[in-house]
Design an enzyme around this catalytic site. Structure first.
Site, PDB file in Angstrom:
ATOM      1  N   SER A  24       0.808  -1.229   0.000  1.00 29.13           N
ATOM      2  CA  SER A  24       0.000   0.000   0.000  1.00 29.13           C
ATOM      3  C   SER A  24       0.841   1.280   0.000  1.00 29.13           C
ATOM      4  O   SER A  24       0.502   2.227  -0.722  1.00 29.13           O
ATOM      5  CB  SER A  24      -0.970   0.001   1.177  1.00 29.13           C
ATOM      6  OG  SER A  24      -1.948  -0.987   0.975  1.00 29.13           O
ATOM      7  N   LYS A  73      -9.983  -5.931  10.147  1.00 25.57           N
ATOM      8  CA  LYS A  73     -11.080  -5.350   9.347  1.00 25.57           C
ATOM      9  C   LYS A  73     -12.408  -5.336  10.104  1.00 25.57           C
ATOM     10  O   LYS A  73     -13.200  -4.407   9.945  1.00 25.57           O
ATOM     11  CB  LYS A  73     -11.222  -6.094   8.018  1.00 25.57           C
ATOM     12  CG  LYS A  73     -10.066  -5.809   7.052  1.00 25.57           C
ATOM     13  CD  LYS A  73     -10.310  -6.450   5.709  1.00 25.57           C
ATOM     14  CE  LYS A  73      -9.176  -6.126   4.750  1.00 25.57           C
ATOM     15  NZ  LYS A  73      -9.425  -6.607   3.384  1.00 25.57           N
ATOM     16  N   ALA A 139     -17.494 -18.138   0.483  1.00 25.70           N
ATOM     17  CA  ALA A 139     -18.562 -17.378   1.151  1.00 25.70           C
ATOM     18  C   ALA A 139     -18.075 -16.825   2.482  1.00 25.70           C
ATOM     19  O   ALA A 139     -18.853 -16.643   3.409  1.00 25.70           O
ATOM     20  CB  ALA A 139     -19.783 -18.276   1.342  1.00 25.70           C
ATOM     21  N   THR A 164     -18.720 -25.222   2.150  1.00 22.59           N
ATOM     22  CA  THR A 164     -19.793 -25.344   3.136  1.00 22.59           C
ATOM     23  C   THR A 164     -21.034 -24.659   2.560  1.00 22.59           C
ATOM     24  O   THR A 164     -21.124 -23.429   2.526  1.00 22.59           O
ATOM     25  CB  THR A 164     -19.381 -24.665   4.470  1.00 22.59           C
ATOM     26  OG1 THR A 164     -18.098 -25.168   4.840  1.00 22.59           O
ATOM     27  CG2 THR A 164     -20.389 -24.937   5.564  1.00 22.59           C
ATOM     28  N   MET A 232      -9.058 -13.594  -6.685  1.00 20.61           N
ATOM     29  CA  MET A 232      -8.811 -12.417  -5.848  1.00 20.61           C
ATOM     30  C   MET A 232      -7.417 -12.439  -5.222  1.00 20.61           C
ATOM     31  O   MET A 232      -6.931 -11.413  -4.755  1.00 20.61           O
ATOM     32  CB  MET A 232      -9.901 -12.298  -4.766  1.00 20.61           C
ATOM     33  CG  MET A 232     -11.191 -11.752  -5.374  1.00 20.61           C
ATOM     34  SD  MET A 232     -12.656 -11.820  -4.333  1.00 20.61           S
ATOM     35  CE  MET A 232     -12.118 -10.956  -2.907  1.00 20.61           C
TER      36      MET A 232
HETATM   37  P1  ATR Z   1     -11.388 -14.699   3.890  1.00 18.13           P
HETATM   38  O1  ATR Z   1     -11.456 -13.535   4.831  1.00 18.13           O
HETATM   39  O2  ATR Z   1     -10.083 -14.790   3.130  1.00 18.13           O
HETATM   40  O3  ATR Z   1     -12.591 -14.795   3.007  1.00 18.13           O
HETATM   41  P2  ATR Z   1     -12.553 -16.792   5.463  1.00 18.13           P
HETATM   42  O4  ATR Z   1     -13.622 -15.871   5.944  1.00 18.13           O
HETATM   43  O5  ATR Z   1     -11.940 -17.762   6.424  1.00 18.13           O
HETATM   44  O6  ATR Z   1     -11.340 -16.006   4.829  1.00 18.13           O
HETATM   45  O7  ATR Z   1     -13.193 -17.627   4.227  1.00 18.13           O
HETATM   46  C1  ATR Z   1     -12.427 -18.523   3.459  1.00 18.13           C
HETATM   47  C2  ATR Z   1     -13.319 -19.077   2.330  1.00 18.13           C
HETATM   48  O8  ATR Z   1     -12.501 -19.918   1.506  1.00 18.13           O
HETATM   49  C3  ATR Z   1     -14.467 -19.934   2.819  1.00 18.13           C
HETATM   50  O9  ATR Z   1     -15.550 -19.779   1.921  1.00 18.13           O
HETATM   51  C4  ATR Z   1     -13.875 -21.351   2.726  1.00 18.13           C
HETATM   52  O10 ATR Z   1     -14.831 -22.383   2.604  1.00 18.13           O
HETATM   53  P3  ATR Z   1     -15.620 -22.955   3.907  1.00 18.13           P
HETATM   54  O11 ATR Z   1     -16.689 -21.943   4.217  1.00 18.13           O
HETATM   55  O12 ATR Z   1     -16.122 -24.252   3.490  1.00 18.13           O
HETATM   56  O13 ATR Z   1     -14.556 -23.037   5.009  1.00 18.13           O
HETATM   57  C5  ATR Z   1     -13.083 -21.227   1.452  1.00 18.13           C
HETATM   58  N1  ATR Z   1     -11.977 -22.204   1.343  1.00 18.13           N
HETATM   59  C6  ATR Z   1     -10.841 -22.228   2.065  1.00 18.13           C
HETATM   60  N2  ATR Z   1     -10.047 -23.247   1.654  1.00 18.13           N
HETATM   61  C7  ATR Z   1     -10.703 -23.860   0.634  1.00 18.13           C
HETATM   62  C8  ATR Z   1     -10.410 -24.974  -0.217  1.00 18.13           C
HETATM   63  N3  ATR Z   1      -9.259 -25.643  -0.106  1.00 18.13           N
HETATM   64  N4  ATR Z   1     -11.312 -25.334  -1.159  1.00 18.13           N
HETATM   65  C9  ATR Z   1     -12.478 -24.651  -1.287  1.00 18.13           C
HETATM   66  N5  ATR Z   1     -12.823 -23.597  -0.502  1.00 18.13           N
HETATM   67  C10 ATR Z   1     -11.944 -23.209   0.424  1.00 18.13           C
END
Ligand code: ATR
Length: 296
Positions: A24, A73, A139, A164, A232
């Site tokens: 940043s 955040k 999500a 999930t 992202m």
């Molecule tokens: P962030 O702030 O980076 O969004 P987060 O709130 O922990 O972090 O969310 C991570 C997201 O990545 C979630 O949607 C997670 O899926 P789950 O809700 O099932 O935990 C998803 N995620 C993380 N690792 C993953 C993987 N190996 N394959 C698919 N989805 C994944």
């Protein structure tokens, strides 16, 4: 040397823990140079239990604004007295404005930054994001940060698929409540499982899977429909999601990482702090070169 009577440079910070990696300061100094406005922009490592104290000290010192990154955040959202729609929906803020009256205004420019980058990437195809439907994978917090911006940019329809499924359905319901047509479910859904309008499909990976070197398993029918696949996350070379997208989609289909989103979310913060609009694409090419140079 400060000339007598000269206005001192506006001061900004990025707060996180860890923070040493943050790009940043380089991005905002590049913006400031472009618009000919001297600023000071520093990295600030806040103690894990000391975010609010850090913010109060910055206000007392006359700092005008802050960017906020992991893990603060949610706290940034909670301590603000004023919220933009985007921060309100995400329940997280990446940008704070310290008002002269002592109030703190919180914004979330991540989603707006993503939408600006998607529009940039769609432009050569003569497509605007407002003509598109979005399939978002994930999500969690990053995904929630984008929904209000998709709505504000006129996205036609949002599908949220997540490991999930209940979290995907909950986020889709919140998007619908905002007025954005949306459905949510597990990753194994097919496009035909949902009623989708015949709009171009943009696939956005908002899951943190790339951090673990993994890719959400997506049915081939989704890839066949996509005009753009966007991760992202960003890296000096193609992320696992980008590699998967490239091998599953028709040759020549656009694939991008989230470095543009990083620069555009900073552009939105800079614009609201200063009222000046730098050319984010110039900055993006310099930031990309620096990221690649560091990896060599
Ligand atoms: P962030 O702030 O980076 O969004 P987060 O709130 O922990 O972090 O969310 C991570 C997201 O990545 C979630 O949607 C997670 O899926 P789950 O809700 O099932 O935990 C998803 N995620 C993380 N690792 C993953 C993987 N190996 N394959 C698919 N989805 C994944």
């Amino acid at each position: 040397m400060t000339t007598l009577g000269a206005t001192p440079p506006a001061r900004f910070v990025v707060i996180g823990n860890p923070i040493a990696h943050s790009m940043s300061p380089a991005i905002h100094h590049d913006f400031a140079q472009q618009v000919g406005m001297p600023i000071q922009y520093m990295r600030l490592l806040a103690p894990l239990d000391g975010f609010e104290g850090t913010v109060r000290a910055l206000q007392a010192a006359g700092v005008q604004g802050a960017n906020v990154t992991v893990p603060f955040k949610l706290q940034a959202f909670e301590l603000a007295q004023q919220l933009t729609d985007s921060a309100s929906f995400a329940q997280a803020a990446n940008t704070l404005h310290f008002k002269p009256d002592g109030l703190v205004m919180a914004d979330n420019t991540d989603g707006g930054g993503l939408c600006r980058d998607l529009d940039r990437l769609l432009k050569p195809m003569n497509i605007g994001l407002s003509m598109c439907q979005v399939l978002m994978l994930g999500a969690g917090g990053a995904a929630a940060g984008c929904v209000a911006a998709f709505h504000a940019h006129g996205v036609q329809h949002l599908t949220v698929l997540n490991r999930t499924a209940a979290k995907a359905r909950a986020l889709a319901e919140r998007a619908e409540a905002l007025g954005l047509p949306a459905v949510g479910g597990s990753l194994d859904h097919l496009p035909s499982d949902f009623e989708l309008p015949g709009a171009p499909l943009v696939v956005v990976n908002a899951s943190s899977s790339s951090l673990h070197g993994e890719v959400p398993a997506l049915h081939a029918h989704w890839w066949a429909r996509a005009v753009l696949a966007y991760d992202m996350m960003y890296a000096p070379s193609a992320t696992p999601f980008m590699q998967s997208a490239s091998s599953n989609m028709a040759q020549g289909t656009a694939v991008a990482d989230g470095l543009g989103m990083l620069v555009f979310q900073a552009q939105l913060a800079f614009e609201s702090w200063t009222g000046r609009s730098p050319d984010a694409l110039q900055t993006l090419s310099r930031v990309r070169a620096s990221l690649q140079a560091k990896a060599r």
